[in-house]
Design a protein around this motif. Structure first.
Motif, PDB file in Angstrom:
ATOM      1  N   ILE A  47      -1.959   2.397   9.219  1.00 36.85           N
ATOM      2  CA  ILE A  47      -1.776   3.840   9.128  1.00 36.85           C
ATOM      3  C   ILE A  47      -1.641   4.223   7.660  1.00 36.85           C
ATOM      4  O   ILE A  47      -0.893   3.593   6.910  1.00 36.85           O
ATOM      5  N   PRO A  55      -0.507  11.425   9.611  1.00 36.70           N
ATOM      6  CA  PRO A  55      -0.892  10.010   9.675  1.00 36.70           C
ATOM      7  C   PRO A  55      -2.363   9.857  10.070  1.00 36.70           C
ATOM      8  O   PRO A  55      -2.852  10.555  10.951  1.00 36.70           O
ATOM      9  N   THR A  57      -5.349   6.969  11.120  1.00 37.31           N
ATOM     10  CA  THR A  57      -5.607   5.609  11.552  1.00 37.31           C
ATOM     11  C   THR A  57      -7.105   5.386  11.540  1.00 37.31           C
ATOM     12  O   THR A  57      -7.889   6.317  11.670  1.00 37.31           O
ATOM     13  N   ILE A 130       1.507   0.094   7.058  1.00 38.50           N
ATOM     14  CA  ILE A 130       1.813   1.520   6.901  1.00 38.50           C
ATOM     15  C   ILE A 130       1.855   1.816   5.410  1.00 38.50           C
ATOM     16  O   ILE A 130       2.616   1.178   4.673  1.00 38.50           O
ATOM     17  N   ASN A 132       2.707   4.896   3.163  1.00 39.00           N
ATOM     18  CA  ASN A 132       3.311   6.228   3.227  1.00 39.00           C
ATOM     19  C   ASN A 132       3.628   6.670   1.791  1.00 39.00           C
ATOM     20  O   ASN A 132       4.749   6.525   1.316  1.00 39.00           O
TER      21      ASN A 132
END
Length: 138
Positions: A47, A55, A57, A130, A132
């Motif tokens: 992600i 988010p 994907t 992930i 972020n």
């Protein structure tokens, strides 16, 4: 070095074993200006959260997000603030910025503190599960 001795193209810039080298290698990949190279730093199902609350994907969505960022033509500066490794999983807290004049002629000032989760694959290379970039702002 012959072609046969070259590391596989899909992992050439990814650091082996040492998670602390991940951010420097990622920054170098970003500087190469290719979303395909940058995406090699992600697991297939990873992600990416390119802006708070959004988010993404899948490879196609990540590539599109990186094409947008790379289109500014401004380098990324990134420094690891904290790195916590538990076996083959790591939490990386990274301060990053992109400051300068965009190719489009306007000033760009993007910055954040990323909260990222990485996993070391069977090949010893670390990849994002992930990513972020805006950390708790996301």
């Amino acid at each position: 070095m012959t072609d046969a001795q070259q590391p596989p193209r899909d992992t050439a810039m990814l650091p082996e074993v040492d998670a602390a080298r991940h951010v420097a290698a990622y920054s170098a990949a970003f500087a190469a200006g290719s979303s395909v190279i940058v995406d090699r730093f992600y697991e297939p199902g990873a992600i990416l959260i390119p802006q708070p609350g959004t988010p993404l994907t899948g490879t196609a969505e990540r590539l599109a997000a990186y094409e947008h960022l790379l289109g500014f033509g401004v380098p990324m500066v990134a420094d690891t603030r904290h790195l916590y490794v538990a076996g083959d999983i790591a939490l990386s807290v990274v301060d990053w910025s992109m400051r300068g004049t965009a190719r489009q002629g306007y000033p760009l000032n993007l910055a954040g503190t990323a909260a990222d989760v990485l996993r070391r694959g069977d090949d010893g290379r670390w990849r994002y599960l992930i990513n972020n970039p805006f950390g708790t702002a996301s």
